[in-house]
Design an enzyme around this catalytic site. Sequence first.
Site, short mmCIF file in Angstrom:
data_model
loop_
_atom_site.label_atom_id
_atom_site.label_comp_id
_atom_site.label_asym_id
_atom_site.label_seq_id
_atom_site.Cartn_x
_atom_site.Cartn_y
_atom_site.Cartn_z
N GLU A 26 4.15 1.28 0.77
CA GLU A 26 4.07 1.75 2.20
C GLU A 26 4.84 0.83 2.96
O GLU A 26 5.52 1.05 3.57
CB GLU A 26 2.87 1.21 2.53
CG GLU A 26 1.80 2.56 2.81
CD GLU A 26 0.45 2.28 3.65
OE1 GLU A 26 -0.24 1.02 3.39
OE2 GLU A 26 0.58 3.20 3.98
N ASP A 50 -2.31 -1.04 12.68
CA ASP A 50 -3.71 -1.69 13.20
C ASP A 50 -4.30 -3.05 13.30
O ASP A 50 -4.14 -3.25 14.36
CB ASP A 50 -4.51 -1.13 11.72
CG ASP A 50 -4.23 -0.11 11.26
OD1 ASP A 50 -3.89 0.45 11.29
OD2 ASP A 50 -4.84 -0.28 10.04
#
Length: 428
Positions: free
Chosen positions: A417, A189
């Site tokens: 993550e 992102d």
Amino acid sequence: MPATVVKFPATDLRMSAENVLRGNDNGGYTVPSRATYPHQWNWDSALAALGWAELDPSRAWRELETLAGARDRQGMIPHIAFHTRVPDRLNGRLRGALTTVARTYARYLPGPRWWGRRLAYDGRRISGITQPPVAATCMRILFEGHPDEARARALLTPLLGWHRFLLEERDPRGTGEPVLIHPWESGRDNAVEWDAPLWRVLPEVTVVHRRDTHSVDAAERPSDEHYRRFLTLVRRGTRVDWAQSRLARGGAFRVLDPGFSAILARACADLGWLAEELGEGRIAEESRAASARVADALRARADSDGLIRAVDMTDETTLEVTSAGSALALLAPGLGSEHMEAVRDLVTTGVLASPYGVRSLDREHPERSARNYWRGPVWSNVTWLCALALEDHGDRVAAAKMRFRMMEAIEGGGMREYFVPDSGRGLG
Ligand code: DGY
């Protein structure tokens, strides 16, 4: 290994992986995180199918089926399929309880209303953008371990449709690679290479009520300045009803991402392999040709150091950043030995190397940040995909090294993550 890092034995590790999957199971699909990402996310879901394959192969097939069910009228499989509905026919306490659950889902920004009335094939509300197409690769791995011809055959056409969408609607100028119209499509992102094209987008959304920073430290997430632009691009896309080829030709944000393109090249090859196994010659032929076309386009734009970088399509300039995108480029089948050696050195000893896997950004880049999302940390999905690519290109030793490093991160930092590249501390 820093003192704060605790090592788990392999059985505990397997058990905690299983707990994460079961805890995040929404029935037919797995949410990436109950607090921050409470819907079905495209590439997270495809990779979760590989976890399910270890526990319950039928559930793994179901994961890919619900993902394919999220496709839109043009065949695009979106980046999010929202969990929204509370059936009207339910009354009383059950409806009350479900409404509380629905409010949890409503915590995600930008929720379904931001994307216009976009409905999936299966009726769910969906976003207007896509994400890295790893699903066919995951399906091939699942099929190799747990073949189910009927279920695999039913997935061929939806996945072919998505790949076609990427190579037709998203390639209006015929470069051979799909144009990404939002940084979220890359899966990385707030990667530094997107800053220059993104900063050209004048923010129309100026007040942002972030929800993600309630569950994750803001230092580990994209900035508000990023969010203003991320949301502005969503608003603009919705305004033109997500006219995909128009956005790919003239939208405010348009880039080529070597990571995304290579994932697509590998996915087309894998879909071709599956189609061949299932006796679907036409799909096999089309998919093999598509894979070669994307790989050729990538090969043709390798830099003198052997690496392939992102391109800003608004002015066709190369974005001079070395990041995980250049490492993922190795997933494209048939790239030559020069490219393979450049990526191997990059991830094993070069500027993306870390004892815990592949860094998201060049460790010497002035914008690097040890904790901030895609601007420095090591991600296990990227490390795992790089190991797969190295193995494809015949380097089993380097692939094993990548997997070992990925496991070091997870054993020490937990089921997280992403990880601090120098200490392995878990983030996100
Ligand atoms: C996000 O972070 O919310 C985007 O949907 C990208 O996954």
